[in-house]
Design an enzyme around this catalytic site. Structure first.
Site, short mmCIF file in Angstrom:
data_model
loop_
_atom_site.label_atom_id
_atom_site.label_comp_id
_atom_site.label_asym_id
_atom_site.label_seq_id
_atom_site.Cartn_x
_atom_site.Cartn_y
_atom_site.Cartn_z
N LYS A 21 0.80 -1.23 0.00
CA LYS A 21 0.00 0.00 0.00
C LYS A 21 0.84 1.27 0.00
O LYS A 21 0.47 2.26 -0.64
CB LYS A 21 -0.98 0.00 1.18
CG LYS A 21 -2.08 -1.06 1.00
CD LYS A 21 -3.07 -1.05 2.14
CE LYS A 21 -4.03 -2.22 1.99
NZ LYS A 21 -5.04 -2.26 3.05
N ASP B 202 -10.06 2.16 2.31
CA ASP B 202 -10.12 1.34 3.54
C ASP B 202 -10.90 2.03 4.65
O ASP B 202 -11.73 1.40 5.32
CB ASP B 202 -8.71 1.03 4.05
CG ASP B 202 -8.03 -0.05 3.22
OD1 ASP B 202 -8.73 -0.84 2.59
OD2 ASP B 202 -6.79 -0.07 3.22
#
Ligand code: ATR
Length: 276
Positions: free
Chosen positions: A68, A105
């Site tokens: 990420k 997220d």
């Protein structure tokens, strides 16, 4: 003949990812024609693999552990929520050829907590366990919910303090070690460490969860995670794992790519019926 739009999730390990299944269900539900694959990609392979994917006509990627932060660095442009979290889980090819980086997220977690489980964060004391990439993506959206405060506890104390300092201008937040948590009570404890993957839990003091407190593990598994079990043992009102968040962050990524938002409830129900 027009080629079918290609999407994929990159990560390592990736074999057990539910993302291809989730996006296939979204595509069926919304009658979109697309292909979504999974590919084992480690940090060293990342830049090359992403370039190859988009050069070959790929439209969008999800990036999961441990990629990420690399995806954040790779993106040509980033949304504000991605910019601040320094972590990207969604890359999207733009019409001008640039690659947009976003982080869905935090929104996925909030949607799961607030809509699916009716957990209100306003005026709550929140404890986040862990100070890695998983924590980064959820801090800002939680701070924006009018919470009283966030405490980040981490095994490596420096990392918790540094991370908290990055968000200090956005609300009440501090970082500490697990030993500093004695005598404190939290309404919501979020496990953002990787401990559930090895069936461990962070060293939490007793009585740290408020009466009617909620536990949420960002990890998910086909059986209750060690932190979900900890929550149950400590009489959490709800002790949840991250399957709902997974589906919700995927729905937001799908929306970014396709401009259409899938209905998640039936899909979460289906995936839940296949486990435990
Ligand atoms: P992620 O991107 O999933 O957050 P990460 O950056 O490797 O992955 O971070 C993992 C987190 O889990 C870290 O907060 C790590 O603590 P350290 O920063 O001290 O390494 C935490 N973690 C991993 N194993 C742990 C354990 N056995 N006990 C407590 N914390 C643990």
């Amino acid at each position: 003949m027009t080629a079918i739009d290609q999407y994929a999730v990159f990560g390592s390990p990736i074999k057990h990812s539910k993302s291809p299944r989730i996006h296939k269900l979204f595509a069926e539900q919304t009658q979109q024609t697309l292909i979504y694959a999974s590919q084992e990609v480690n940090a060293e392979q990342f830049a090359n693999a992403v370039s190859c994917f988009f050069s070959a006509g790929g439209k969008g990627l999800n990036c999961t552990l441990p990629l990420k932060e690399l995806a954040w660095a790779y993106a040509d442009i980033r949304t504000e929520r991605a910019e601040l979290s320094k972590a990207v889980n969604t890359l999207a090819l733009q019409s001008d050829g640039r690659i947009l980086g976003d982080n869905t997220d935090g929104l996925g977690l909030l949607t799961d907590l607030k809509i699916n489980h009716e957990v209100n964060l306003k005026n709550k004391n929140i404890l986040i366990l862990g100070a890695g990439g998983a924590s980064r993506g959820i801090i800002l959206p939680i701070l924006e919910q009018s919470v009283i405060s966030i405490v980040i506890a981490n095994r490596t104390i420096d990392k918790a303090v540094t991370l908290a300092n990055e968000f200090a201008h956005k609300g009440m937040i501090k970082g500490c070690g697990y030993n500093d948590l004695d005598d404190q009570r939290f309404d919501l404890i979020i496990n953002a460490t990787s401990t559930s993957l090895s069936d461990e839990i962070p060293p939490l003091p007793e009585n740290i969860l408020s009466k009617n407190g909620i536990c949420y593990d960002l990890a998910y598994s086909n059986k209750p995670t060690s932190f979900v079990n900890w929550g149950k043992k400590n009489k959490a009102l709800k002790s949840l794992d991250g399957l709902g968040m997974l589906v919700e962050q995927a729905a937001e990524a799908f929306f970014i790519w396709r401009g259409i938002r899938p209905i998640t409830s039936s899909i979460i129900e289906l995936l839940n019926s296949e486990r435990f």
